[in-house]
Design a protein around this motif. Sequence first.
Motif, PDB file in Angstrom:
ATOM      1  N   LEU A 250      -4.235   8.731  28.262  1.00  0.00           N
ATOM      2  CA  LEU A 250      -3.275   9.500  29.057  1.00  0.00           C
ATOM      3  C   LEU A 250      -2.272  10.217  28.165  1.00  0.00           C
ATOM      4  CD1 LEU A 250      -2.642   6.983  31.966  1.00  0.00           C
ATOM      5  CD2 LEU A 250      -3.789   9.196  32.140  1.00  0.00           C
ATOM      6  N   THR A 251      -1.824   9.549  27.112  1.00  0.00           N
ATOM      7  CA  THR A 251      -0.920  10.192  26.162  1.00  0.00           C
ATOM      8  C   THR A 251      -1.559  11.450  25.586  1.00  0.00           C
ATOM      9  OG1 THR A 251       0.291   8.199  25.554  1.00  0.00           O
ATOM     10  CG2 THR A 251       0.175   9.927  23.902  1.00  0.00           C
ATOM     11  N   GLY A 252      -2.817  11.329  25.177  1.00  0.00           N
ATOM     12  CA  GLY A 252      -3.504  12.477  24.594  1.00  0.00           C
ATOM     13  C   GLY A 252      -3.704  13.614  25.564  1.00  0.00           C
ATOM     14  N   THR A 253      -4.155  13.300  26.775  1.00  0.00           N
ATOM     15  CA  THR A 253      -4.410  14.361  27.744  1.00  0.00           C
ATOM     16  C   THR A 253      -3.114  15.032  28.177  1.00  0.00           C
ATOM     17  OG1 THR A 253      -4.407  12.765  29.568  1.00  0.00           O
ATOM     18  CG2 THR A 253      -6.522  13.287  28.590  1.00  0.00           C
ATOM     19  N   ARG A 254      -2.059  14.244  28.373  1.00  0.00           N
ATOM     20  CA  ARG A 254      -0.784  14.818  28.799  1.00  0.00           C
ATOM     21  C   ARG A 254      -0.127  15.648  27.701  1.00  0.00           C
ATOM     22  NH1 ARG A 254       1.675   9.520  32.071  1.00  0.00           N
ATOM     23  NH2 ARG A 254       0.263   9.707  33.875  1.00  0.00           N
ATOM     24  N   ALA A 255      -0.467  15.345  26.443  1.00  0.00           N
ATOM     25  CA  ALA A 255       0.072  16.126  25.329  1.00  0.00           C
ATOM     26  C   ALA A 255      -0.722  17.406  25.086  1.00  0.00           C
ATOM     27  CB  ALA A 255       0.079  15.279  24.058  1.00  0.00           C
ATOM     28  N   GLY A 256      -1.881  17.543  25.738  1.00  0.00           N
ATOM     29  CA  GLY A 256      -2.701  18.729  25.542  1.00  0.00           C
ATOM     30  C   GLY A 256      -3.625  18.668  24.348  1.00  0.00           C
ATOM     31  N   ALA A 257      -3.896  17.462  23.843  1.00  0.00           N
ATOM     32  CA  ALA A 257      -4.765  17.317  22.683  1.00  0.00           C
ATOM     33  C   ALA A 257      -6.183  17.787  22.991  1.00  0.00           C
ATOM     34  CB  ALA A 257      -4.798  15.857  22.233  1.00  0.00           C
ATOM     35  N   SER A 258      -6.815  18.435  22.024  1.00  0.00           N
ATOM     36  CA  SER A 258      -8.187  18.918  22.210  1.00  0.00           C
ATOM     37  C   SER A 258      -9.192  17.786  22.179  1.00  0.00           C
ATOM     38  CB  SER A 258      -8.539  19.936  21.118  1.00  0.00           C
ATOM     39  OG  SER A 258      -7.771  21.108  21.256  1.00  0.00           O
ATOM     40  N   VAL A 259      -8.935  16.786  21.350  1.00  0.00           N
ATOM     41  CA  VAL A 259      -9.815  15.626  21.241  1.00  0.00           C
ATOM     42  C   VAL A 259      -9.016  14.391  21.631  1.00  0.00           C
ATOM     43  CG1 VAL A 259     -11.156  14.152  19.680  1.00  0.00           C
ATOM     44  CG2 VAL A 259     -11.249  16.649  19.447  1.00  0.00           C
ATOM     45  N   VAL A 260      -9.537  13.648  22.606  1.00  0.00           N
ATOM     46  CA  VAL A 260      -8.921  12.394  23.035  1.00  0.00           C
ATOM     47  C   VAL A 260     -10.034  11.348  22.951  1.00  0.00           C
ATOM     48  CG1 VAL A 260      -7.693  11.185  24.861  1.00  0.00           C
ATOM     49  CG2 VAL A 260      -7.353  13.646  24.561  1.00  0.00           C
ATOM     50  N   ALA A 261     -10.025  10.585  21.871  1.00  0.00           N
ATOM     51  CA  ALA A 261     -11.142   9.697  21.567  1.00  0.00           C
ATOM     52  C   ALA A 261     -10.791   8.249  21.857  1.00  0.00           C
ATOM     53  CB  ALA A 261     -11.560   9.852  20.101  1.00  0.00           C
ATOM     54  N   GLY A 262     -11.566   7.616  22.715  1.00  0.00           N
ATOM     55  CA  GLY A 262     -11.421   6.195  22.959  1.00  0.00           C
ATOM     56  C   GLY A 262     -12.298   5.419  22.009  1.00  0.00           C
ATOM     57  N   VAL A 263     -11.805   4.257  21.564  1.00  0.00           N
ATOM     58  CA  VAL A 263     -12.607   3.384  20.705  1.00  0.00           C
ATOM     59  C   VAL A 263     -12.795   2.039  21.402  1.00  0.00           C
ATOM     60  CG1 VAL A 263     -11.854   4.527  18.590  1.00  0.00           C
ATOM     61  CG2 VAL A 263     -10.595   2.528  19.423  1.00  0.00           C
ATOM     62  N   LEU A 264     -13.942   1.417  21.139  1.00  0.00           N
ATOM     63  CA  LEU A 264     -14.328   0.208  21.864  1.00  0.00           C
ATOM     64  C   LEU A 264     -14.047  -1.071  21.077  1.00  0.00           C
ATOM     65  CD1 LEU A 264     -17.694   1.531  23.345  1.00  0.00           C
ATOM     66  CD2 LEU A 264     -15.462   1.340  24.492  1.00  0.00           C
ATOM     67  N   THR A 265     -12.984  -1.052  20.267  1.00  0.00           N
ATOM     68  CA  THR A 265     -12.656  -2.209  19.442  1.00  0.00           C
ATOM     69  C   THR A 265     -11.426  -2.953  19.961  1.00  0.00           C
ATOM     70  OG1 THR A 265     -11.434  -0.656  18.018  1.00  0.00           O
ATOM     71  CG2 THR A 265     -13.638  -1.342  17.292  1.00  0.00           C
ATOM     72  N   GLY A 266     -10.948  -2.569  21.150  1.00  0.00           N
ATOM     73  CA  GLY A 266      -9.710  -3.154  21.626  1.00  0.00           C
ATOM     74  C   GLY A 266      -9.713  -3.540  23.084  1.00  0.00           C
ATOM     75  N   ALA A 267      -8.680  -3.115  23.802  1.00  0.00           N
ATOM     76  CA  ALA A 267      -8.358  -3.667  25.116  1.00  0.00           C
ATOM     77  C   ALA A 267      -9.260  -3.200  26.250  1.00  0.00           C
ATOM     78  CB  ALA A 267      -6.899  -3.339  25.454  1.00  0.00           C
ATOM     79  N   HIS A 268      -9.616  -1.912  26.284  1.00  0.00           N
ATOM     80  CA  HIS A 268     -10.245  -1.368  27.482  1.00  0.00           C
ATOM     81  C   HIS A 268     -11.673  -0.889  27.226  1.00  0.00           C
ATOM     82  CE1 HIS A 268      -5.913  -0.615  29.110  1.00  0.00           C
ATOM     83  NE2 HIS A 268      -6.350  -1.833  29.367  1.00  0.00           N
ATOM     84  N   ASP A 269     -12.472  -0.902  28.296  1.00  0.00           N
ATOM     85  CA  ASP A 269     -13.876  -0.529  28.174  1.00  0.00           C
ATOM     86  C   ASP A 269     -14.063   0.977  28.376  1.00  0.00           C
ATOM     87  OD1 ASP A 269     -13.645  -0.091  30.931  1.00  0.00           O
ATOM     88  OD2 ASP A 269     -14.798  -1.877  31.475  1.00  0.00           O
ATOM     89  N   GLU A 270     -15.316   1.417  28.208  1.00  0.00           N
ATOM     90  CA  GLU A 270     -15.602   2.850  28.276  1.00  0.00           C
ATOM     91  C   GLU A 270     -15.232   3.438  29.633  1.00  0.00           C
ATOM     92  OE1 GLU A 270     -19.225   6.076  27.548  1.00  0.00           O
ATOM     93  OE2 GLU A 270     -19.538   3.945  27.064  1.00  0.00           O
ATOM     94  N   GLN A 271     -15.477   2.705  30.701  1.00  0.00           N
ATOM     95  CA  GLN A 271     -15.166   3.214  32.035  1.00  0.00           C
ATOM     96  C   GLN A 271     -13.673   3.519  32.173  1.00  0.00           C
ATOM     97  OE1 GLN A 271     -16.305   0.589  35.223  1.00  0.00           O
ATOM     98  NE2 GLN A 271     -15.690   2.010  36.820  1.00  0.00           N
ATOM     99  N   ARG A 272     -12.835   2.609  31.729  1.00  0.00           N
ATOM    100  CA  ARG A 272     -11.385   2.823  31.810  1.00  0.00           C
ATOM    101  C   ARG A 272     -10.956   3.980  30.908  1.00  0.00           C
ATOM    102  NH1 ARG A 272      -6.359  -0.045  32.353  1.00  0.00           N
ATOM    103  NH2 ARG A 272      -4.774   1.561  31.966  1.00  0.00           N
TER     104      ARG A 272
END
Length: 227
Positions: free
Chosen positions: A181-203
């Motif tokens: 959400l931080t990335g999208t609200r800031a207008g970032a071109s790339v908002v990359a989630g990584v699967l090494t932490g709290a939330h899964d791909e769906q979230r």
Amino acid sequence: MSNDIRLVVLDMAGTTVADDGLVERAFGAAAGSLGVETGSAEHATMLEHVRATMGESKISVFRHLFGEEEKAQRANTAFEAAYHDLVDAGHCAALPGAAEAIAELRGQGRKVVLTTGFSRSTQDRILAALGWQDIADLTLCPAEAGRGRPYPDLALAALLRTGTDAVRQIAVAGDTGYDMLTGTRAGASVVAGVLTGAHDEQRLRADGATHVLKSVAELPALLGPVG
């Protein structure tokens, strides 16, 4: 993927730094300091909120959970003390490939900023434990940006502080929906989630991830040469 990404804003715990349950353990100590018994229904409800809001400024989480500012501050102080003890006891490690990824991103000519939902004192404790004081161009905590996640302030503060020209030149990477959400609200071109932490791909995708990676180690290859 050649592009004009000039600034990479990276989360710490769960993205570049292994969490291994440290946040939940420190939360247990914080809740206990206010009389919330571990294993109780109240504790379970609070822990569910903590997990759902991973990435958010910790004082904001405690304000939601305890309502009164005095209680929130007490909980936050206890949380930080418990987290610092865990770090000092050696329960803090970089995720595999994270340091190398940061070095590669900077080697590509990009600025790298490490951000967190922790306070400055906790962030500095982690950086010192890892020997990462000089690994990035800049480090930021919520108090230095205005508001923490899920607001865009951390990414936008990173843009301003590094002299980056435009929001489209930002990439944001993190392990939580709030990072996305931080990335999208800031207008970032790339908002990359990584699967090494709290939330899964769906979230991560539900909250705006443009890409989902196994780990931050894949980010330099995703971005490729500066275009």
